[in-house]
Design an enzyme around this catalytic site. Structure first.
Site, short mmCIF file in Angstrom:
data_model
loop_
_atom_site.label_atom_id
_atom_site.label_comp_id
_atom_site.label_asym_id
_atom_site.label_seq_id
_atom_site.Cartn_x
_atom_site.Cartn_y
_atom_site.Cartn_z
N LYS B 229 7.12 68.85 42.62
CA LYS B 229 8.08 69.46 43.19
C LYS B 229 8.94 70.18 42.59
CE LYS B 229 10.84 69.57 47.26
NZ LYS B 229 11.39 70.77 46.75
N ARG B 234 11.39 79.48 45.86
CA ARG B 234 10.16 79.73 46.50
C ARG B 234 10.03 81.19 46.98
NH1 ARG B 234 7.05 76.59 50.33
NH2 ARG B 234 4.80 77.28 50.60
N ARG B 249 11.85 83.00 50.03
CA ARG B 249 11.62 82.38 51.37
C ARG B 249 12.36 82.70 52.31
NH1 ARG B 249 12.51 76.20 51.94
NH2 ARG B 249 13.12 76.82 54.14
N GLU B 277 6.65 79.41 43.01
CA GLU B 277 8.06 79.12 42.63
C GLU B 277 8.40 79.84 41.54
OE1 GLU B 277 9.05 76.24 44.85
OE2 GLU B 277 10.91 75.92 43.90
N ARG B 393 5.25 71.85 58.98
CA ARG B 393 4.28 71.21 60.18
C ARG B 393 4.05 69.64 59.55
NH1 ARG B 393 2.17 75.48 63.62
NH2 ARG B 393 4.19 76.33 64.40
N LYS B 399 6.42 66.59 50.98
CA LYS B 399 7.18 66.35 49.66
C LYS B 399 7.75 64.82 49.65
CE LYS B 399 11.13 68.79 52.09
NZ LYS B 399 12.03 69.68 51.85
#
Lengths: 338, 535
Positions: B229, B234, B249, B277, B393, B399
């Site tokens: 991560k 992003r 994003r 990313e 969702r 994460k």
């Protein structure tokens, strides 16, 4: 004439305290809310109309003398008169006269109409001691008709959706003012125990209020659909309020003027209905006294003092036991300034 | 403006999602497309640019209300929201506006751009006089550019979906990227024909939920693809019709900000969309996030900064290939295609996000522990068979962050919050011991329950030592465990240390102020962390 002591406002010439914070020999009480009427003093003086509610709030057997509004009472070398403050049933301003000088201590007051208590009466004086709970220009109450029309439409819509309306307001004063403004044709009116007790004292004092049912009664669950329940603020989200199943929660308080205060409590609705004076009312009330000196207590003392000074008045802030500002709205226990 | 103010009030008055959707459906059913387009624009988080400075608004509102500036400031502090404070101090007018929202936005708000003070003042005061309290509030919200109403884009798409019958996924996609809030746009948005296309338009980002449960509850580890991560930006890199688009994003087109990435994007075949990313990167490893911050917001990117802070796009996913939307394919297949695509290019700024081996959960847990040392925040768990969804969702993507670093610090300053927290002391500064005094170490606003906030608020009021404007110095007594994600040296902080995402993990009622951490202990923490970080 008056000095601020560790027990509260003291008048040496008359040897009495006004709304003392601790037990004293003689206490003059402006009204029966908990932060103005403290237990344990040897003798109390209050208004005739406020006697019933004050007796219910003080320890059993308390020695309480009652005076009519405007009646002359001699204490030491002072002459006292109580004048209506329009805050709750029996609330008074205290007028003290001594050696040609007149002081008025307002206690809590409002200048807006309220059918459940005697209206505020302006009293001329040299020095005026005023509250300032809502002493900022953001606080300008909408008309009472408008607020009650909002409350009744909210109740009507909830009733139509098969929901209970839970309306929060302080048990003494606010609750009865709410009852007086409800449209009893919409549905049944239920009350929390604390509200019911105070409401019966109002009825005994001759205030006309719609029929109410104590929500603690065994069959109240069945009755609650479409009903409005009047309860003190601390009943919100308590186990007590769960009995009403699907309900919408409203809160009647001057603090509801500000959106953030409503959102902090995750309320469905906030209704700006206060038993305190708003900004224009405060300024008008001060002016009507003709006072050249103003002591400001409880609330936005800083801004009010500065405003008055800029207009040439001799103004000062005096401390209260309870910090004003916004502390009230965050309290979870019963608090009269809501 | 009436209908819009009514909608705002209805959304504001309820916390129920279905009631909010119902209010939106009702609004869209009667609003003209020219108004509806603006509502979609505002409610999907596209904020109007602030065209009038806050200082001028305050001064004009005070004048109009007939109060001195200091009293306006007192009022503003009590309310905690400029738009609302202005609304409340202005006298009631008894008027209300029949003009549509589009008029207010296009003929008034947007016309303020570039006008001098006198004209702006005239427009503002005239507007305040024409509007009733509710309308004035939403108008001020638009003017101050702080338009938030607790109705997300998700609710808007749900309402539009319900109203128009267009699937929500299609609506979200049509709302991505750049569009103008015109009536034509609104009609296209809700049109049944789904074959529309805009070559720049990105796909809605699929977001992961934080994993709080034991990963074993997710089934076998080998059903999951595990990746690091990363802590960057992003982004979506798109190549269509011979043009390259890089989107953040936040749906901001990053044109010109990361020229090295756009150059690499130009080598991609037409009809390609990569999710990845942006990371500052040197010698095969990420640089600290602070380095990337040097590039964020910089419109002109000079040679020196390009050399100092080289940026790569670590590619996670392939959303479109040869112009075909791949999002419903299983992740394993999308990843295979992504791998093949990147291999076909010369080595450059596009790097495949490495997979962390996941034979069992223990191995994954060990990798997670090592994440901070690699400059990552933890690991991502993505189900091998997962499609690329829309929004955040639960279920397929998680994460799993590293446990945060913690320090026990003492509350030394407090200041009132804004919005929902207006009038409550909710914004705190914490100190740590340096010898016998407390040096400011970090600010934190979040992590306490409402009840705890009320208690701290009451404490602040009773223990104020000094006031500086809205800030209060308080008796150093309360100790909190602060959690944070990263720690770095900083010349801009008094303590010489900066932490990333500090928040209150716990109120240490069991600790006295003297027992809070010292600067020495925090420096040790810094050394232990940076010792493991190659940077």
């Amino acid at each position: 004439m008056l000095t601020l002591t560790s027990s509260g406002l003291y008048c040496q010439a008359g040897d009495f305290f006004i709304d003392p914070w601790e037990p004293v020999d003689r206490a003059v009480i402006t009204h029966a809310h908990g932060d103005h009427a403290t237990w344990g003093s040897r003798a109390y003086l209050t208004s005739r109309t406020g006697l019933g509610v004050l007796r219910a709030r003080l320890e059993p057997g308390a020695c309480i003398q009652a005076a009519e509004y405007g009646e002359q009472v001699v204490l030491g070398s002072t002459t006292i008169r109580l004048h209506p403050a329009g805050h709750i049933l029996g609330s008074s301003q205290v007028r003290i006269e001594h050696a040609g000088e007149i002081w008025v201590v307002s206690g809590d007051y409002k200048t807006d109409p309220d059918p459940t208590c005697t209206p505020f009466e302006p009293v001329r004086c040299h020095t005026f001691v005023t509250e300032s709970t809502f002493g900022l220009p953001i606080y300008r109450w909408p008309s009472q008709e408008q607020v009650f029309s909002e409350i009744n439409s909210w109740w009507r819509a909830n009733a139509a959706a098969g929901k209970t309306s839970l309306l929060l307001g302080y048990a003494l004063g606010k609750a009865q003012r709410l009852l007086a403004g409800l449209d009893a044709g919409i549905g049944p009116i239920l009350t929390h125990g604390a509200v019911e007790r105070m409401t019966s004292l109002y009825r005994e004092g001759g205030v006309e209020l719609p029929a109410t049912h104590y929500a603690g009664a065994a069959d109240s669950r069945a009755d609650a659909t479409g009903a409005i329940v009047i309860a003190p603020p601390y009943a919100d989200a308590s186990i007590w309020s769960r009995r009403f199943g699907d309900h919408s929660t409203g809160f009647a308080s001057g603090w509801m003027m500000v959106r953030g205060a409503r959102r902090q409590r995750s309320l469905d609705r906030g209704f700006a209905l206060s038993d305190h004076v708003d900004w224009p009312g405060l300024l008008a009330a001060i002016e009507a006294t003709g006072a050249g000196e103003v002591w400001v207590t409880h609330g936005y003392t800083g801004p009010v003092v500065r405003w008055l000074k800029e207009r040439g008045l001799d103004a000062r802030a005096i401390a209260t036991r309870f910090e004003g500002e916004r502390a009230e709205v965050t309290e979870t226990s019963e608090d009269p300034h809501l | 403006m009436k209908a819009f103010a009514r909608l705002y009030t209805a959304l504001d008055e309820t916390t129920s999602t279905s009631a909010k959707v119902a209010a939106l459906v009702a609004y869209f059913s009667s609003a003209p497309p020219s108004d509806a387009a603006w509502v979609v624009h505002f409610l999907s988080g596209r904020r109007p640019k602030r065209l009038v400075s806050s200082g001028r608004l305050r001064a004009w509102a005070a004048q109009e209300a007939g109060i001195p500036d200091w009293l306006f400031e007192e009022s503003y502090h009590a309310v905690g929201d400029l738009a609302e404070a202005i609304t409340l101090v202005l006298p009631a007018t008894g008027t209300s506006s029949e003009l549509p929202l589009s008029h207010w936005v296009e003929e008034r708000l947007l016309r303020l751009r570039g006008e001098d003070d006198d004209v702006q003042r005239e427009v503002m005061i005239q507007s305040w006089r024409e509007l009733d309290t509710h309308e004035r509030f939403v108008w001020n919200k638009l003017i101050t550019g702080s338009f938030r109403v607790g109705a997300s884009q998700q609710l808007v798409t749900r309402a539009l979906g319900e109203r128009s019958g267009v699937p929500e996924g299609v609506l979200s996609h049509r709302l991505m990227g750049a569009w103008e809030p015109t009536p034509e746009f609104f009609q296209r948005l809700t049109a049944a024909d789904t074959s529309d296309a805009d070559i720049s338009r990105p796909y809605p980002f699929f977001l992961a939920h934080p994993l709080e449960a034991d990963p074993a509850t997710l089934g076998e580890a080998d059903e999951w693809i595990v990746e690091w991560k990363w802590d960057g930006i992003r982004a979506q890199l798109i190549r269509r019709a011979g043009r390259t688009f890089l989107w953040s994003r936040g749906e901001e087109l990053l044109a010109g900000r990361f020229p090295e990435i756009e150059e690499s994007g130009a080598l991609l075949p037409d009809g390609t969309a990569i999710d990845g990313e942006l990371l500052p990167w040197a010698e095969g490893a990420p640089l600290p996030f602070a380095q990337l911050q040097r590039r964020i917001g910089r419109k002109i990117v000079g040679r020196k900064i390009l050399e100092d802070v080289p940026v790569v796009l670590v590619a996670y996913d392939l959303l479109e290939e040869s112009g075909v939307d791949l999002r419903t394919l299983p992740l394993s297949q999308r990843r295979n295609r992504l791998t093949a695509l990147l291999q076909s290019l010369a080595p450059g700024r596009l790097i495949l996000s490495p997979a962390v081996p996941s034979p069992d959960w223990e191995t994954v847990a060990t990798a997670r522990e090592a994440a901070r040392g690699l400059g990552a925040e933890g690991v991502m768990l993505k189900r091998v068979a997962s499609a690329y969804g829309v929004g955040r969702r639960r279920g397929d993507w998680w994460k799993w962050k590293v446990d945060p670093l913690t320090v026990d610090a003492v509350l030394i300053y407090a200041q009132p919050g804004s919005g929902k927290r207006a009038g409550l002391f909710t914004d705190y500064t914490f100190g740590i011991w340096e010898g016998d005094h407390l040096v400011p170490f970090a600010k934190a606003y979040s992590g306490l329950t409402d009840q705890e906030i009320r208690k701290v608020d009451a404490f602040v009021r009773r223990n104020t030592l000094e006031k500086f404007g809205p800030v209060r110095t308080v008796k150093p007594e309360l100790v909190f465990e602060l959690a944070f994600e990263g720690i770095q040296r900083s010349s801009r902080h008094k303590s010489g240390i900066a932490v990333r995402f500090p928040r209150m993990a716990r109120w240490r009622t069991d600790k006295k102020a003297e027992e809070a951490d010292t600067i020495e202990r925090v420096r040790e923490l810094l050394d232990s962390v940076s010792g493991r970080e190659k940077a």
